[in-house]
Design an enzyme around this catalytic site. Structure first.
Site, PDB file in Angstrom:
ATOM      1  N   ASP A 214       3.811  -2.489   4.266  1.00  0.00           N
ATOM      2  CA  ASP A 214       3.546  -2.924   5.568  1.00  0.00           C
ATOM      3  C   ASP A 214       4.960  -3.100   6.549  1.00  0.00           C
ATOM      4  O   ASP A 214       4.890  -3.074   7.633  1.00  0.00           O
ATOM      5  CB  ASP A 214       2.866  -4.116   5.898  1.00  0.00           C
ATOM      6  CG  ASP A 214       1.440  -4.053   5.219  1.00  0.00           C
ATOM      7  OD1 ASP A 214       1.139  -2.865   4.858  1.00  0.00           O
ATOM      8  OD2 ASP A 214       0.649  -5.014   5.229  1.00  0.00           O
TER       9      ASP A 214
ATOM     10  N   GLY B  68      -1.983  -1.677   7.228  1.00  0.00           N
ATOM     11  CA  GLY B  68      -1.075  -2.626   7.946  1.00  0.00           C
ATOM     12  C   GLY B  68      -1.962  -3.532   8.556  1.00  0.00           C
ATOM     13  O   GLY B  68      -2.779  -3.510   9.655  1.00  0.00           O
TER      14      GLY B  68
HETATM   15  O1  F6P Z   1      -0.108  -6.453   2.051  1.00  0.00           O
HETATM   16  C1  F6P Z   1       0.016  -5.235   2.018  1.00  0.00           C
HETATM   17  C2  F6P Z   1      -1.382  -4.757   2.086  1.00  0.00           C
HETATM   18  O2  F6P Z   1      -0.962  -3.217   1.989  1.00  0.00           O
HETATM   19  C3  F6P Z   1      -2.021  -4.698   3.388  1.00  0.00           C
HETATM   20  O3  F6P Z   1      -1.706  -3.885   4.358  1.00  0.00           O
HETATM   21  C4  F6P Z   1      -3.278  -4.713   3.009  1.00  0.00           C
HETATM   22  O4  F6P Z   1      -4.473  -5.170   4.032  1.00  0.00           O
HETATM   23  C5  F6P Z   1      -3.643  -5.195   1.888  1.00  0.00           C
HETATM   24  O5  F6P Z   1      -2.121  -5.266   1.255  1.00  0.00           O
HETATM   25  C6  F6P Z   1      -4.571  -5.054   0.983  1.00  0.00           C
HETATM   26  O6  F6P Z   1      -4.376  -5.713  -0.245  1.00  0.00           O
HETATM   27  P1  F6P Z   1      -5.495  -5.721  -1.515  1.00  0.00           P
HETATM   28  O7  F6P Z   1      -5.356  -4.317  -2.172  1.00  0.00           O
HETATM   29  O8  F6P Z   1      -5.262  -6.754  -2.137  1.00  0.00           O
HETATM   30  O9  F6P Z   1      -6.896  -5.617  -0.763  1.00  0.00           O
END
Ligand code: F6P
Length: 342
Positions: A127, A170
């Site tokens: 991000d 994001g």
């Molecule tokens: O933290 C980075 C990120 O890529 C965010 O943009 C996204 O909302 C999140 O991770 C998703 O993470 P997970 O795979 O744990 O749901």
């Protein structure tokens, strides 16, 4: 020294390149012993370790994901979590930790400093929303993958006279949407920093289609929000850091735009594709340089710092400069992109 290593939060291309650099210099140059903790802070709570040696890290440079595994475990949200972390450090005779993660993982690292834990942080997130560093590794890879997708969507959108909504990751910051939208030539970019008005977006599309164009590309960040009271979004599960699981704004937006404009509107959610696979050359180099600087800091006992990119230099900044506030897209960067909208 015995130095612990962990990767926390969402995975990110380049994590393995950091691990490789830390081990190559830590073991190869300084003669330290490196201990990997599995699945981020969970490995410290549960005393789950894995050997990381010169041999373990062979071939890791181009490999996506993290050989250590990762999780969104927050020891401060678990009964006895912090005590368990401290006990593990003592049991494993760990002198210092290198924590590779985003605002959540590094936030825990910062707090543990108050408990006497010696930590060096390495910023990672696709991000790109961590303050005090110009870029985080993983971001360039995510933008490249999204740009390639947008290029491909252009040709099919044009052939079918469609509006194509491309949803990218994001959560709090629209850097991926902004950069991939700019490099992919998107006609509308929607980001969390600037709530969108669905009627205004429909007007933009109508205006474009009245002026000789029969298709449009809309890039939307998963964390983009409508102006209050104009459209509702679905609420998802919440993790230990209080983050709601996102994903879905594109699918909510499509029928709203289609009904207002009459243009057939389809959605592509890129989601975890942006985090998978091999890092770009830029990210490999950034991750490698971060790893080298992190082990230098640990070797010099310069703790409570995060390594960061400033211009072309790798520097060290105090944790509070890095995790106090997220780095969001400033209005002037949005204004730059607006020149190409519609
Ligand atoms: O933290 C980075 C990120 O890529 C965010 O943009 C996204 O909302 C999140 O991770 C998703 O993470 P997970 O795979 O744990 O749901």
């Amino acid at each position: 020294m015995r130095i612990g290593l962990l990767t926390g939060g969402g995975d990110c291309p380049g994590l393995n390149a950091v691990i490789r650099a830390v081990v190559r210099k830590g073991e190869g140059v300084y003669g330290h012993e490196l201990v990997g903790f599995r699945h981020g802070w969970r490995g410290l709570v549960e005393n789950d370790t894995v050997e990381v040696t010169f041999d373990t890290v062979r071939g890791l440079l181009p490999r996506g994901g993290t050989i250590l595994g990762t999780s969104r475990t927050n020891p401060y949200k678990q009964d006895g979590g912090v005590a368990a972390v401290l006990a593990t450090l003592e049991r494993e005779h760990i002198h210092a930790l290198i924590a590779i993660g985003g605002e959540d993982t590094l936030g825990v690292a910062w707090k543990l400093g108050d408990e006497g834990v010696k930590v060096v942080g390495v910023p990672k997130t696709i991000d790109n929303d961590i303050s005090a560093t110009d870029y985080t590794f993983g971001f360039d890879t995510a933008v490249q993958i999204a740009s390639d997708a947008i290029d491909r969507l252009h040709t099919t959108a044009e052939s079918h006279d469609r509006v194509l909504i491309v949803e990218v990751m994001g959560r709090h910051a629209g850097w991926i949407a902004l950069h991939s939208g700019l490099s992919g030539g998107a006609h509308v970019i929607l980001i969390p920093e600037q709530p969108f008005d669905v009627d205004a977006v429909a007007d933009q599309l109508r205006h474009r289609h009245q002026h000789g164009h029969s298709f449009s590309i809309v890039v939307v960040a998963e964390g983009a929000v409508p102006v209050e009271g104009t459209m509702t979004l679905q609420a998802g599960e919440v993790d230990e850091f209080g983050h709601v699981r996102l994903g879905g704004v594109g699918n909510r937006l499509a029928p709203e735009l289609e009904s207002r404009t009459g243009f057939e509107t389809r959605v592509v959610v890129l989601g975890h594709l942006l985090r998978g696979g091999t890092p770009t050359a830029f990210d490999r180099i950034l991750a490698t340089r971060f790893g080298l600087e992190a082990i230098d800091a640990a070797n010099e006992s310069d703790f409570g710092k995060m390594v960061a990119l400033r211009g072309t230099d790798i520097i060290r900044v105090p944790f509070e400069a890095a995790v106090g506030e997220l780095k969001t897209v400033p209005p002037e960067r949005i204004a730059e992109a607006e020149v190409f909208f519609g």
